[in-house]
Design an enzyme around this catalytic site. Sequence first.
Site, PDB file in Angstrom:
ATOM      1  N   GLU A   1       0.831  -1.211   0.000  1.00  0.00           N
ATOM      2  CA  GLU A   1       0.000   0.000   0.000  1.00  0.00           C
ATOM      3  C   GLU A   1       0.869   1.266   0.000  1.00  0.00           C
ATOM      4  O   GLU A   1       1.893   1.311   0.679  1.00  0.00           O
ATOM      5  CB  GLU A   1      -0.845   0.061   1.271  1.00  0.00           C
ATOM      6  CG  GLU A   1      -1.852  -1.057   1.403  1.00  0.00           C
ATOM      7  CD  GLU A   1      -2.685  -0.923   2.679  1.00  0.00           C
ATOM      8  OE1 GLU A   1      -3.518  -1.794   2.907  1.00  0.00           O
ATOM      9  OE2 GLU A   1      -2.490   0.049   3.433  1.00  0.00           O
TER      10      GLU A   1
ATOM     11  N   CYS B   1       3.518   8.334   1.336  1.00  0.00           N
ATOM     12  CA  CYS B   1       3.654   7.431   2.480  1.00  0.00           C
ATOM     13  C   CYS B   1       3.793   6.034   1.899  1.00  0.00           C
ATOM     14  O   CYS B   1       2.885   5.556   1.214  1.00  0.00           O
ATOM     15  CB  CYS B   1       2.412   7.560   3.355  1.00  0.00           C
ATOM     16  SG  CYS B   1       2.384   6.375   4.701  1.00  0.00           S
TER      17      CYS B   1
ATOM     18  N   CYS C   1       3.304  -6.871   8.929  1.00  0.00           N
ATOM     19  CA  CYS C   1       4.220  -6.378   9.962  1.00  0.00           C
ATOM     20  C   CYS C   1       4.137  -7.320  11.152  1.00  0.00           C
ATOM     21  O   CYS C   1       3.047  -7.796  11.498  1.00  0.00           O
ATOM     22  CB  CYS C   1       3.820  -4.964  10.381  1.00  0.00           C
ATOM     23  SG  CYS C   1       4.950  -4.241  11.587  1.00  0.00           S
TER      24      CYS C   1
ATOM     25  N   CYS D   1       1.128  -3.946  16.778  1.00  0.00           N
ATOM     26  CA  CYS D   1       0.530  -2.808  17.498  1.00  0.00           C
ATOM     27  C   CYS D   1      -0.990  -2.983  17.481  1.00  0.00           C
ATOM     28  O   CYS D   1      -1.574  -3.296  16.433  1.00  0.00           O
ATOM     29  CB  CYS D   1       0.931  -1.486  16.846  1.00  0.00           C
ATOM     30  SG  CYS D   1       2.723  -1.276  16.760  1.00  0.00           S
TER      31      CYS D   1
ATOM     32  N   CYS E   1      -3.553  -1.169  14.876  1.00  0.00           N
ATOM     33  CA  CYS E   1      -3.142  -1.060  13.478  1.00  0.00           C
ATOM     34  C   CYS E   1      -3.620  -2.277  12.672  1.00  0.00           C
ATOM     35  O   CYS E   1      -3.394  -3.420  13.078  1.00  0.00           O
ATOM     36  CB  CYS E   1      -1.618  -0.951  13.441  1.00  0.00           C
ATOM     37  SG  CYS E   1      -0.905  -1.198  11.819  1.00  0.00           S
TER      38      CYS E   1
ATOM     39  N   GLY F   1       4.447  -1.934   7.615  1.00  0.00           N
ATOM     40  CA  GLY F   1       5.750  -2.463   8.013  1.00  0.00           C
ATOM     41  C   GLY F   1       6.543  -1.547   8.908  1.00  0.00           C
ATOM     42  O   GLY F   1       6.274  -0.356   9.025  1.00  0.00           O
ATOM     43  N   GLU F   2       7.526  -2.141   9.568  1.00  0.00           N
ATOM     44  CA  GLU F   2       8.463  -1.420  10.425  1.00  0.00           C
ATOM     45  C   GLU F   2       9.788  -1.319   9.637  1.00  0.00           C
ATOM     46  O   GLU F   2      10.492  -2.323   9.468  1.00  0.00           O
ATOM     47  CB  GLU F   2       8.637  -2.191  11.742  1.00  0.00           C
ATOM     48  CG  GLU F   2       9.865  -1.838  12.555  1.00  0.00           C
ATOM     49  CD  GLU F   2      10.021  -0.354  12.853  1.00  0.00           C
ATOM     50  OE1 GLU F   2       9.125   0.251  13.448  1.00  0.00           O
ATOM     51  OE2 GLU F   2      11.075   0.210  12.486  1.00  0.00           O
TER      52      GLU F   2
ATOM     53  N   SER G   1      10.029   6.338   9.960  1.00  0.00           N
ATOM     54  CA  SER G   1       9.217   6.259  11.175  1.00  0.00           C
ATOM     55  C   SER G   1       9.359   4.865  11.781  1.00  0.00           C
ATOM     56  O   SER G   1       9.181   3.863  11.090  1.00  0.00           O
ATOM     57  CB  SER G   1       7.752   6.526  10.819  1.00  0.00           C
ATOM     58  OG  SER G   1       6.945   6.335  11.954  1.00  0.00           O
TER      59      SER G   1
ATOM     60  N   HIS H   1       3.139   6.726  21.523  1.00  0.00           N
ATOM     61  CA  HIS H   1       1.779   6.302  21.912  1.00  0.00           C
ATOM     62  C   HIS H   1       1.555   6.044  23.410  1.00  0.00           C
ATOM     63  O   HIS H   1       0.411   5.793  23.813  1.00  0.00           O
ATOM     64  CB  HIS H   1       1.318   5.047  21.138  1.00  0.00           C
ATOM     65  CG  HIS H   1       1.527   5.136  19.659  1.00  0.00           C
ATOM     66  ND1 HIS H   1       1.204   6.248  18.922  1.00  0.00           N
ATOM     67  CD2 HIS H   1       2.048   4.238  18.781  1.00  0.00           C
ATOM     68  CE1 HIS H   1       1.516   6.030  17.641  1.00  0.00           C
ATOM     69  NE2 HIS H   1       2.038   4.834  17.532  1.00  0.00           N
TER      70      HIS H   1
ATOM     71  N   ASN I   1      -7.392   6.629  13.580  1.00  0.00           N
ATOM     72  CA  ASN I   1      -8.248   6.275  12.454  1.00  0.00           C
ATOM     73  C   ASN I   1      -8.636   4.817  12.688  1.00  0.00           C
ATOM     74  O   ASN I   1      -7.833   3.923  12.450  1.00  0.00           O
ATOM     75  CB  ASN I   1      -7.456   6.444  11.153  1.00  0.00           C
ATOM     76  CG  ASN I   1      -8.305   6.231   9.916  1.00  0.00           C
ATOM     77  OD1 ASN I   1      -9.489   5.923  10.017  1.00  0.00           O
ATOM     78  ND2 ASN I   1      -7.696   6.390   8.761  1.00  0.00           N
TER      79      ASN I   1
ATOM     80  N   CYS J   1      -2.511   2.592   7.628  1.00  0.00           N
ATOM     81  CA  CYS J   1      -1.812   1.486   6.993  1.00  0.00           C
ATOM     82  C   CYS J   1      -2.519   0.156   7.244  1.00  0.00           C
ATOM     83  O   CYS J   1      -3.031  -0.104   8.316  1.00  0.00           O
ATOM     84  CB  CYS J   1      -0.348   1.452   7.401  1.00  0.00           C
ATOM     85  SG  CYS J   1       0.051   0.531   8.849  1.00  0.00           S
TER      86      CYS J   1
HETATM   87  S1  SF4 Z   1       2.802  -1.197  10.604  1.00  0.00           S
HETATM   88 FE1  SF4 Z   1       3.552   0.233  12.174  1.00  0.00          FE
HETATM   89  S2  SF4 Z   1       1.798   0.606  13.540  1.00  0.00           S
HETATM   90 FE2  SF4 Z   1       1.325  -1.215  12.288  1.00  0.00          FE
HETATM   91  S3  SF4 Z   1       1.962  -2.984  13.565  1.00  0.00           S
HETATM   92 FE3  SF4 Z   1       3.679  -2.442  12.238  1.00  0.00          FE
HETATM   93  S4  SF4 Z   1       4.935  -1.029  13.444  1.00  0.00           S
HETATM   94 FE4  SF4 Z   1       2.915  -1.134  14.430  1.00  0.00          FE
END
Ligand code: SF4
Length: 362
Positions: free
Chosen positions: A85, A98, A105, A109, A112, A160-161, A190, A215, A289, A332
């Site tokens: 995405e 973005c 991921c 979190c 998400c 993703g991280e 990020s 957070h 969101n 995301c």
């Molecule tokens: S994409 Fe970002 S917010 Fe979502 S689980 Fe992974 S690290 Fe967390």
Amino acid sequence: MLYLSPPEDLSSLLVGEPSYRAKQLERWLYRTPVLDTSEMTNLSTALRERLQPNLWPFRVVLTETADDGATRKLLFKTPRETSIESVIMGYPRRTTLCLSSQAGCAMGCTFCATGQFGFERQLEPGEIIAQVAYASAILRKEPLPDSPSRITNVVFMGMGEPLANYRRVREALRRMIDIMKIPARAITVSTVGIVPGIRKLADEPWPVNLAISLHATTDELRSSIVPINERYPLHDLIAEARNYFERKGRRVTIEWALISGENDQEEEAVRLAVIAQRMRAHINVIPLNPTPLTAQSAPSAATIQKFMSTLQRQGANATLRNIRGASINAACGQLRLHAEGDSGRLRTGTATVTAIPRKGKA
Ligand code: SF4
């Protein structure tokens, strides 16, 4: 696939062509990207036809717009059906992409959608860079209203991280900065807090911006929202972010998804202001969101206002950000969810769960 090869190896894909072709092709891929090789006007027709099937490492399966056309979200699929995405966001003086650095991921979190799908695989540097190239190419044909018709800024805030895919993200950064000529200062990485990755990024030659998805201000609360906090607790994360600021001279940004009843209390705002001052950071507060996969929601307008007022009273540098593209699932993982539906059995990390817990990783 053209973007999957390092730009320095393009000549190996051009057997039988004069040596200057590689540089010509590099320009079409990285400096003035085009949607179709037929637009590569200084290449022969036969070569353009030969290259076309290998131009993009994915196909576009969904495009949606919101915010009066100022937000455009793209969902790509690779030949093996991996979803990727990207979101293009237009502002008066910049157009920001973005992008995603992983398919899925593993960080889990709780708020998400991507985290609830679990990890699928690392994206290759070419799959990351092709998101920038594709967005640039589409903008030249169909610009967003009242925004530059090219990508001026890039943020690694999609699926993703990025620091959990360090080697490939580094190569994508190299191509963006050295070949596409996107200024490092216009790029933001990020992270949810991969401390060794922040340290490695500080060692790189590029002054890219760092954003920390914080957070929460206590380890107990943060571990329940952002499970990786158990491995890299707040004390270490704050120290590393501060080190990044000192090494790079770039102000760090704290991202704060404001979640009703979880991290929207006055005492959280007071502690957040202290942490931001220690990090020398700016705070972006983004009301959540919500995703259909969790029960979490954004606070009321009054609670949001109170949280912002407390930050300001404490002397913090904070901005309340709009939710971009809420109507098109622009957070995301949400576009993929929208396109594929919820199978009812979603993976979180390596575990398979049948219900998404309100807090903590399954
Ligand atoms: S994409 Fe970002 S917010 Fe979502 S689980 Fe992974 S690290 Fe967390």
